[in-house]
Design a protein around this motif. Structure first.
Motif, short mmCIF file in Angstrom:
data_model
loop_
_atom_site.label_atom_id
_atom_site.label_comp_id
_atom_site.label_asym_id
_atom_site.label_seq_id
_atom_site.Cartn_x
_atom_site.Cartn_y
_atom_site.Cartn_z
N GLY A 25 0.84 -1.22 0.00
CA GLY A 25 0.00 0.00 0.00
C GLY A 25 0.86 1.25 0.00
O GLY A 25 0.58 2.21 -0.71
N LEU A 26 1.92 1.19 0.80
CA LEU A 26 2.81 2.36 0.89
C LEU A 26 3.44 2.64 -0.48
O LEU A 26 3.55 3.80 -0.91
N THR A 29 0.90 4.30 -2.63
CA THR A 29 0.76 5.70 -2.22
C THR A 29 1.88 6.55 -2.81
O THR A 29 1.63 7.60 -3.43
N ILE A 170 0.93 13.55 -1.16
CA ILE A 170 1.02 12.31 -0.39
C ILE A 170 -0.18 12.17 0.55
O ILE A 170 -0.82 11.12 0.62
N LYS A 171 -0.51 13.25 1.22
CA LYS A 171 -1.61 13.18 2.16
C LYS A 171 -2.95 13.02 1.44
O LYS A 171 -3.83 12.30 1.89
N THR A 173 -3.51 11.50 -1.29
CA THR A 173 -3.74 10.18 -1.90
C THR A 173 -4.54 9.26 -0.98
O THR A 173 -5.00 8.21 -1.42
N SER A 174 -4.72 9.63 0.26
CA SER A 174 -5.45 8.74 1.19
C SER A 174 -6.90 8.55 0.78
O SER A 174 -7.59 7.71 1.36
N SER A 177 -8.94 5.08 -2.15
CA SER A 177 -9.72 3.86 -1.99
C SER A 177 -11.16 4.06 -2.49
O SER A 177 -11.87 3.09 -2.71
N ASP A 183 -4.18 1.60 -1.26
CA ASP A 183 -3.01 2.38 -0.85
C ASP A 183 -2.74 2.07 0.60
O ASP A 183 -3.33 1.15 1.18
N VAL A 184 -1.85 2.83 1.22
CA VAL A 184 -1.47 2.49 2.60
C VAL A 184 -2.65 2.67 3.56
O VAL A 184 -2.83 1.90 4.49
N THR A 185 -3.51 3.65 3.28
CA THR A 185 -4.68 3.85 4.13
C THR A 185 -5.61 2.64 4.07
O THR A 185 -6.04 2.11 5.10
N TYR A 209 2.27 8.21 7.88
CA TYR A 209 2.19 9.46 7.12
C TYR A 209 3.10 10.53 7.74
O TYR A 209 3.81 11.26 7.05
#
Lengths: 234, 300
Positions: A25-26, A29, A170-171, A173-174, A177, A183-185, A209
């Motif tokens: 996921g990371l 992201t 980056i933030k 992209t959460s 889903s 993704d990482v979230t 994050y």
């Protein structure tokens, strides 16, 4: 945070290899943020160049207006809405077969292009107008003067702000889903879903994050310091 | 020779230049003085088109720098559709209204005229206009705030234009640049960036940056106004040297002593016009215009 919750998390994350999902996921992201920014820089540079053309010609005014509309649309609607339109409206209606990560990269790239163009425009505008005048006064044409004198100084203003744009991306992209990107979230959410215990996964997610953003802002600050080495006295 | 013909410049409805005419002959040193807001700097900036005049023309020798002013060409005005009605419209009562009408008339002509007018104007332009970048290579300019290129070293500041415009090879330009730097005693600063220099050093380098193009005319826009008092002397000395070498120059300045010493002719500007002009001796010791007298009594 009881011991039970820690044990559940540990069990899922380590014993059942949840960290693999999180790592994947990371990577997704970062992939979306990095390629999104790259596309954004290409689009943003293009828009900024078009906006730099002197407005004497009708053609220049037309393209400049097109850019204004583009920027207004992407800055005036939420990221999530843009993602949803890209995935559920544009993709089927254009009949394209793309995976959701590619769509996310494209949408983030186009969105960030709008912001990057503004960053570049204001960075170049911040260069003292006397610099362009002096370059024109020795006989350089508009474009040579811009490219040799104004733009190199504008880049100094632009680069650190681009770093901030990367952090924002980056933030942001959460939310991917929404169109089924893991993704990482989403990965940490799945870990939580697996045993209905969300406290530790979500706190861990926040930590991931935070560390990521702090690393990048450290890099940005180093870069900034190097760029401004020459003009400490001015 | 720079010939300025009936030059107007307005910023919005503010007319800064109101029909200025004068000729700067080769080898002449002209000082422009006057209260702030009188249009001194605007006049200077119109001479190399950093400011585009609203009406009137600027000529460099026998070539036109500005776009042609249709009012000067009967054959162009005859091709105009609105000429007759505009001439009939001279209803302006005050001088101010006349000036604004002149400027507005010019703008309307350029914007709304038909093909015949445009063709006639283009013919004039074709015949006499000089490419502005070419013209600027022949006219050096020195600014109040120096405007050295901050992203380049001192030597790069001097070589950028000659190399970029392919007038010299890099080696030739650097050699000439070093000669100029030696002349002002700053050869050791060649690899420094402008931010490390004092104001006086910056301005002297800005002057030799202009000289690196071997200009025929030098335009100085208040070259000492942004300097600390102890640095004014070194800059004025350099300008005096240039004057003694026979350079044609136009100097907008507040340094009356300097104007008196260096200039062949002094223009006193007031309200966008040349209110009085003459030799420094005549203008400083026995000014005829009441405004000149008042201004000089305040600054001398």
């Amino acid at each position: 945070m009881s011991r039970v919750e820690w044990e559940l998390f540990y069990n899922k994350f380590i014993t059942y290899k949840g960290y693999q999902v999180a790592l994947e996921g990371l990577v997704v992201t970062l992939e979306i943020a990095v390629f999104g920014l790259l596309i954004g820089i290409v689009i943003g540079t293009l828009i900024a160049l078009i906006k730099m053309i002197p407005k004497e010609h009708r053609v220049a005014r037309f393209f400049s207006a097109v850019c204004d509309v583009y920027v207004a649309i992407f800055r005036g609607t939420p990221m999530v809405v843009q993602l949803l339109i890209g995935w559920f409206v544009l993709l089927p209606s254009l009949g394209l077969q793309l995976n959701s990560v590619t769509v996310a990269i494209c949408v983030f790239g186009m969105n960030s292009g709008a912001y990057v163009s503004e960053i570049m425009r204001s960075g170049i505008q911040a260069v003292d107008s006397g610099q362009l005048e002096a370059a024109r006064a020795v006989g350089l044409g508009y474009w040579p003067a811009m490219m040799r004198v104004v733009v190199p100084q504008g880049v100094k203003n632009i680069l650190p702000t681009l770093g901030n744009e990367f952090i924002t991306l980056i933030k942001e992209t959460s939310v991917v889903s929404f169109i089924a990107v893991v993704d990482v979230t989403k990965a940490f959410r799945q870990i939580g879903d697996s045993n209905y215990s969300y406290i530790i996964p979500y706190l861990m997610l926040a930590l991931v994050y935070l560390v990521l953003v702090m690393l990048i802002s450290l890099l940005v600050r180093l870069m900034e310091r190097r760029l401004h080495k020459g003009d400490r006295h001015s | 020779m720079i010939d300025i013909r009936d030059l107007y410049k307005s910023f919005g409805s503010l007319a800064v230049l109101r029909g200025v005419s004068t000729t700067i002959h080769n080898g002449e040193k002209v000082a422009v003085i006057g209260p702030s807001g009188s249009g001194k700097s605007t006049l200077l900036r119109c001479m190399n088109l950093l400011e585009e005049p609203s009406a009137g023309e600027v000529w460099l020798d026998d070539r036109l720098l500005t776009r042609p002013d249709p009012y000067f060409y009967p054959e162009v005005m005859r091709a105009s559709r609105t000429y007759a009605s505009m001439m009939a419209q001279t209803t302006a009562a005050t001088a101010d209204e006349q000036i604004l009408q002149r400027i507005r008339g010019e703008r309307l002509l350029h914007r709304h005229e038909g093909r015949a007018f445009r063709t006639a104007l283009a013919a004039v332009e074709e015949k006499s206009r000089l490419d502005i970048n070419r013209a600027r290579q022949r006219m050096g300019m020195v600014f109040q705030h120096f405007n050295l290129f901050n992203n380049m070293t001192v030597l790069q500041n001097l070589t950028l234009a000659p190399v970029q415009l392919k007038l010299k090879t890099r080696e030739q330009a650097e050699q000439r640049g070093m000669e100029l730097l030696e002349r002002i005693g700053l050869a050791d600063k060649r690899d420094q960036y402008p931010s490390t220099l004092s104001g006086g050093q910056k301005q002297r380098i800005a002057i030799v940056r202009a000289l690196a193009m071997n200009p025929e005319v030098m335009l100085f826009d208040e070259p000492t106004s942004a300097l600390d008092p102890e640095m004014v002397g070194e800059v004025l000395d350099l300008i005096k040297q240039l004057a003694n070498d026979g350079m044609t120059m136009v100097i907008v300045t507040h340094e009356m002593g300097f104007a008196r010493e260096v200039a062949d002719r002094v223009l006193f500007m007031e309200d966008g016009n040349i209110a009085e002009e003459g030799t420094p001796a005549a203008l400083f010791s026995s000014p005829k215009n009441a405004r000149t007298q008042e201004f000089l009594s305040k600054v001398l």
